[in-house]
Design a protein around this motif. Structure first.
Motif, PDB file in Angstrom:
ATOM      1  N   ALA A  32       2.350  10.873  29.269  1.00  0.00           N
ATOM      2  CA  ALA A  32       2.542  10.057  28.080  1.00  0.00           C
ATOM      3  C   ALA A  32       1.199   9.448  27.687  1.00  0.00           C
ATOM      4  O   ALA A  32       0.354   9.180  28.538  1.00  0.00           O
ATOM      5  CB  ALA A  32       3.569   8.957  28.355  1.00  0.00           C
ATOM      6  N   TYR A  33       1.027   9.203  26.387  1.00  0.00           N
ATOM      7  CA  TYR A  33      -0.240   8.674  25.885  1.00  0.00           C
ATOM      8  C   TYR A  33       0.032   7.439  25.039  1.00  0.00           C
ATOM      9  O   TYR A  33       0.963   7.420  24.224  1.00  0.00           O
ATOM     10  CB  TYR A  33      -0.971   9.728  25.041  1.00  0.00           C
ATOM     11  N   ASP A  34      -0.804   6.401  25.231  1.00  0.00           N
ATOM     12  CA  ASP A  34      -0.652   5.233  24.369  1.00  0.00           C
ATOM     13  C   ASP A  34      -1.448   5.455  23.084  1.00  0.00           C
ATOM     14  O   ASP A  34      -2.179   6.447  22.928  1.00  0.00           O
ATOM     15  CB  ASP A  34      -1.052   3.953  25.096  1.00  0.00           C
ATOM     16  N   GLY A  35      -1.300   4.520  22.151  1.00  0.00           N
ATOM     17  CA  GLY A  35      -1.916   4.697  20.841  1.00  0.00           C
ATOM     18  C   GLY A  35      -3.425   4.766  20.884  1.00  0.00           C
ATOM     19  O   GLY A  35      -4.045   5.512  20.112  1.00  0.00           O
ATOM     20  N   GLU A  36      -4.061   4.001  21.785  1.00  0.00           N
ATOM     21  CA  GLU A  36      -5.518   4.011  21.863  1.00  0.00           C
ATOM     22  C   GLU A  36      -6.032   5.313  22.470  1.00  0.00           C
ATOM     23  O   GLU A  36      -7.101   5.805  22.094  1.00  0.00           O
ATOM     24  CB  GLU A  36      -6.019   2.811  22.669  1.00  0.00           C
ATOM     25  N   GLU A  37      -5.301   5.885  23.403  1.00  0.00           N
ATOM     26  CA  GLU A  37      -5.691   7.187  23.966  1.00  0.00           C
ATOM     27  C   GLU A  37      -5.630   8.266  22.891  1.00  0.00           C
ATOM     28  O   GLU A  37      -6.530   9.115  22.779  1.00  0.00           O
ATOM     29  CB  GLU A  37      -4.785   7.538  25.144  1.00  0.00           C
ATOM     30  N   LEU A  38      -4.578   8.256  22.078  1.00  0.00           N
ATOM     31  CA  LEU A  38      -4.481   9.226  20.986  1.00  0.00           C
ATOM     32  C   LEU A  38      -5.541   8.963  19.925  1.00  0.00           C
ATOM     33  O   LEU A  38      -6.057   9.894  19.301  1.00  0.00           O
ATOM     34  CB  LEU A  38      -3.085   9.189  20.368  1.00  0.00           C
ATOM     35  N   GLU A  39      -5.885   7.700  19.737  1.00  0.00           N
ATOM     36  CA  GLU A  39      -6.911   7.367  18.755  1.00  0.00           C
ATOM     37  C   GLU A  39      -8.283   7.856  19.196  1.00  0.00           C
ATOM     38  O   GLU A  39      -9.064   8.357  18.372  1.00  0.00           O
ATOM     39  CB  GLU A  39      -6.942   5.862  18.522  1.00  0.00           C
ATOM     40  N   VAL A  40      -8.601   7.749  20.482  1.00  0.00           N
ATOM     41  CA  VAL A  40      -9.912   8.238  20.919  1.00  0.00           C
ATOM     42  C   VAL A  40      -9.981   9.754  20.793  1.00  0.00           C
ATOM     43  O   VAL A  40     -11.044  10.314  20.471  1.00  0.00           O
ATOM     44  CB  VAL A  40     -10.242   7.760  22.354  1.00  0.00           C
ATOM     45  N   LEU A  41      -8.859  10.442  20.989  1.00  0.00           N
ATOM     46  CA  LEU A  41      -8.843  11.887  20.749  1.00  0.00           C
ATOM     47  C   LEU A  41      -9.097  12.184  19.280  1.00  0.00           C
ATOM     48  O   LEU A  41      -9.879  13.084  18.941  1.00  0.00           O
ATOM     49  CB  LEU A  41      -7.506  12.479  21.183  1.00  0.00           C
ATOM     50  N   ARG A  42      -8.458  11.420  18.395  1.00  0.00           N
ATOM     51  CA  ARG A  42      -8.672  11.629  16.958  1.00  0.00           C
ATOM     52  C   ARG A  42     -10.136  11.398  16.592  1.00  0.00           C
ATOM     53  O   ARG A  42     -10.727  12.169  15.811  1.00  0.00           O
ATOM     54  CB  ARG A  42      -7.774  10.683  16.159  1.00  0.00           C
ATOM     55  N   LEU A  43     -10.738  10.365  17.142  1.00  0.00           N
ATOM     56  CA  LEU A  43     -12.145  10.065  16.843  1.00  0.00           C
ATOM     57  C   LEU A  43     -13.065  11.162  17.364  1.00  0.00           C
ATOM     58  O   LEU A  43     -13.992  11.590  16.667  1.00  0.00           O
ATOM     59  CB  LEU A  43     -12.520   8.716  17.444  1.00  0.00           C
ATOM     60  N   ILE A  44     -12.835  11.607  18.588  1.00  0.00           N
ATOM     61  CA  ILE A  44     -13.674  12.668  19.163  1.00  0.00           C
ATOM     62  C   ILE A  44     -13.524  13.949  18.361  1.00  0.00           C
ATOM     63  O   ILE A  44     -14.518  14.615  18.022  1.00  0.00           O
ATOM     64  CB  ILE A  44     -13.326  12.892  20.640  1.00  0.00           C
ATOM     65  N   ASN A  45     -12.295  14.315  18.011  1.00  0.00           N
ATOM     66  CA  ASN A  45     -12.085  15.563  17.280  1.00  0.00           C
ATOM     67  C   ASN A  45     -12.647  15.495  15.865  1.00  0.00           C
ATOM     68  O   ASN A  45     -13.207  16.473  15.359  1.00  0.00           O
ATOM     69  CB  ASN A  45     -10.605  15.912  17.251  1.00  0.00           C
ATOM     70  N   GLY A  46     -12.507  14.354  15.212  1.00  0.00           N
ATOM     71  CA  GLY A  46     -13.126  14.211  13.896  1.00  0.00           C
ATOM     72  C   GLY A  46     -14.637  14.328  13.971  1.00  0.00           C
ATOM     73  O   GLY A  46     -15.277  14.941  13.109  1.00  0.00           O
ATOM     74  N   TYR A  47     -15.213  13.763  15.006  1.00  0.00           N
ATOM     75  CA  TYR A  47     -16.669  13.824  15.219  1.00  0.00           C
ATOM     76  C   TYR A  47     -17.099  15.264  15.483  1.00  0.00           C
ATOM     77  O   TYR A  47     -18.120  15.726  14.949  1.00  0.00           O
ATOM     78  CB  TYR A  47     -17.013  12.919  16.386  1.00  0.00           C
ATOM     79  N   ARG A  48     -16.330  15.991  16.282  1.00  0.00           N
ATOM     80  CA  ARG A  48     -16.655  17.392  16.561  1.00  0.00           C
ATOM     81  C   ARG A  48     -16.563  18.231  15.285  1.00  0.00           C
ATOM     82  O   ARG A  48     -17.439  19.065  15.020  1.00  0.00           O
ATOM     83  CB  ARG A  48     -15.716  17.945  17.631  1.00  0.00           C
ATOM     84  N   GLN A  49     -15.527  18.023  14.494  1.00  0.00           N
ATOM     85  CA  GLN A  49     -15.385  18.803  13.272  1.00  0.00           C
ATOM     86  C   GLN A  49     -16.504  18.505  12.286  1.00  0.00           C
ATOM     87  O   GLN A  49     -16.961  19.409  11.564  1.00  0.00           O
ATOM     88  CB  GLN A  49     -14.017  18.528  12.656  1.00  0.00           C
ATOM     89  N   GLN A  50     -16.967  17.263  12.233  1.00  0.00           N
ATOM     90  CA  GLN A  50     -18.110  16.928  11.383  1.00  0.00           C
ATOM     91  C   GLN A  50     -19.361  17.690  11.795  1.00  0.00           C
ATOM     92  O   GLN A  50     -20.263  17.912  10.980  1.00  0.00           O
ATOM     93  CB  GLN A  50     -18.393  15.429  11.449  1.00  0.00           C
ATOM     94  N   ASN A  51     -19.417  18.083  13.055  1.00  0.00           N
ATOM     95  CA  ASN A  51     -20.575  18.813  13.576  1.00  0.00           C
ATOM     96  C   ASN A  51     -20.290  20.300  13.756  1.00  0.00           C
ATOM     97  O   ASN A  51     -20.992  20.992  14.497  1.00  0.00           O
ATOM     98  CB  ASN A  51     -21.008  18.191  14.914  1.00  0.00           C
ATOM     99  N   GLY A  52     -19.247  20.802  13.080  1.00  0.00           N
ATOM    100  CA  GLY A  52     -18.951  22.229  13.072  1.00  0.00           C
ATOM    101  C   GLY A  52     -18.330  22.757  14.348  1.00  0.00           C
ATOM    102  O   GLY A  52     -18.405  23.961  14.610  1.00  0.00           O
ATOM    103  N   LEU A  53     -17.699  21.891  15.133  1.00  0.00           N
ATOM    104  CA  LEU A  53     -17.127  22.298  16.411  1.00  0.00           C
ATOM    105  C   LEU A  53     -15.604  22.278  16.353  1.00  0.00           C
ATOM    106  O   LEU A  53     -15.002  21.533  15.574  1.00  0.00           O
ATOM    107  CB  LEU A  53     -17.603  21.373  17.536  1.00  0.00           C
ATOM    108  N   GLU A  54     -15.005  23.063  17.240  1.00  0.00           N
ATOM    109  CA  GLU A  54     -13.550  23.111  17.355  1.00  0.00           C
ATOM    110  C   GLU A  54     -13.027  21.800  17.916  1.00  0.00           C
ATOM    111  O   GLU A  54     -13.565  21.272  18.897  1.00  0.00           O
ATOM    112  CB  GLU A  54     -13.150  24.257  18.278  1.00  0.00           C
ATOM    113  N   PRO A  55     -11.954  21.249  17.350  1.00  0.00           N
ATOM    114  CA  PRO A  55     -11.338  20.074  17.978  1.00  0.00           C
ATOM    115  C   PRO A  55     -10.709  20.436  19.309  1.00  0.00           C
ATOM    116  O   PRO A  55     -10.391  21.594  19.576  1.00  0.00           O
ATOM    117  CB  PRO A  55     -10.280  19.644  16.956  1.00  0.00           C
ATOM    118  N   LEU A  56     -10.539  19.446  20.153  1.00  0.00           N
ATOM    119  CA  LEU A  56     -10.021  19.648  21.501  1.00  0.00           C
ATOM    120  C   LEU A  56      -8.505  19.487  21.532  1.00  0.00           C
ATOM    121  O   LEU A  56      -7.944  18.658  20.811  1.00  0.00           O
ATOM    122  CB  LEU A  56     -10.643  18.638  22.462  1.00  0.00           C
TER     123      LEU A  56
END
Length: 337
Positions: A32-56
């Motif tokens: 199970a994941y809390d809201g902040e754990e899901l939020e850090v995934l969203r932030l990391i994936n958005g950052y990766r996509q901004q740099n042309g990388l596949e989201p995790l």
């Protein structure tokens, strides 16, 4: 005070002999994941996509290892990648030991970021982004999954403890946020009357994906990636049938990561139903195009094979001396003008 550490990314080939595996507790993968754990995934994936990388993708298996390490750090009063004391692992366990103990025991690249003292995902993410080594982990194109563990202990030294564990193999517990393990959103493409996909890449509904390392070749970013690891053998193929005068077009981007010798290569070919090559349509290496630039290729299909049931195959071979990624998109079949 707030602190963060990152373990250096290393290939596991040289370390497998030191890995001791321990069975995960029953039901550990049902994470199970809390809201902040899901939020850090969203932030990391958005950052990766901004740099042309596949989201995790989220790996529940890696998340068990991450959460247990965060829990151990808070409970036993240490802040390090190596386990000082634990309710789950032997003392001295390293990040890959903990990952392997939970079942993520692939011979691949793994890494870890940790931080303490940050309550919110945004604060932890910003700290990692402003640290060169942590930033490099979040923007490492080899990683395809991540596990996240955030723990709070008011009686501990720093209160909040974060661990993110990265891996380069998509394991069976991996999934999109909000989806059950093993179910990943695939991007649907458009097909013409011949059956070949037009435009965006699709999943197993159209393309057959085969990778030596077991990874998914079609990325959620909307294109396919072949190669990009040592001694790779990747193939993306689909069934086609065309008429005389047909042409094949596609977009290709070649990203060499260690020089330009053409030991790494991508072959475009037609095969029969048993995989035997019938025609080589094109062959590409690191020096075929300007590095990192999408190039549209347009190839005439051989008339002698028109009307037959075939497989169109994009087959990448990479050696152990360098890393080359072949990105593929916009595959189309059309009649000649």
């Amino acid at each position: 005070m707030r602190f963060l550490l990152r373990w250096l990314v290393v290939p596991l080939v040289a370390l497998l002999a030191a890995v001791a595996t321990f069975p995960a507790a029953p039901g550990a993968a049902a994470q199970a994941y809390d809201g902040e754990e899901l939020e850090v995934l969203r932030l990391i994936n958005g950052y990766r996509q901004q740099n042309g990388l596949e989201p995790l993708l989220l790996s529940d298996t890696l998340s068990v290892a991450a959460e247990r390490h965060s829990e151990d750090m808070s409970r036993y009063g240490f802040f390090a990648h190596d386990t000082y004391a634990s309710s789950y692992y032997p003392a001295g366990a390293e990040p890959w030991d903990r990952m392997a103990a939970e079942g993520y025991d692939y011979n691949t690249y793994r890494g870890e970021n940790i931080a303490v003292g940050y309550e919110t995902a945004e604060a932890a993410f910003e700290a990692w982004r402003n640290s060169p080594s942590h930033n490099a982990a979040m923007l490492d194109g080899r990683y395809r999954v991540v596990g996240i563990g955030r723990v709070y202990d008011p009686s501990s030294a720093y209160g909040w403890y974060w661990t993110t564990d990265f891996g380069a193999v998509v394991d069976p517990s991996a999934h999109e946020p909000g989806e059950p393990p093993g179910r990943r959103a695939e991007k649907r493409g458009l097909r013409d009357r011949s059956g070949i996909e037009n435009g965006g890449m699709d999943g197993q509904r159209v393309w057959r994906q085969r990778a030596k390392d077991g990874a998914r070749l079609i990325l959620r970013a909307g294109y396919a990636r072949l190669g990009d690891y040592d001694d790779g053998r990747d193939e993306l193929s689909q069934r086609i049938r065309y008429e005389r005068g047909a042409r094949l077009s596609f977009r290709l981007r070649v990203l060499p990561r260690g020089g330009l010798p053409d030991g790494d290569r991508l072959a475009v070919r037609l095969t029969d139903g048993e995989g035997r090559a019938l025609a080589l349509l094109g062959r590409y290496g690191p020096s075929s195009f300007p590095a990192g630039r999408w190039v549209r290729e347009d190839l005439r299909l051989p008339d002698r094979l028109a009307g037959r049931d075939l497989r169109l195959s994009f087959y990448a071979v990479t050696d152990g001396g360098r890393l080359t990624a072949f990105h593929l998109d916009g595959v189309r079949l059309r009649s000649s003008p």
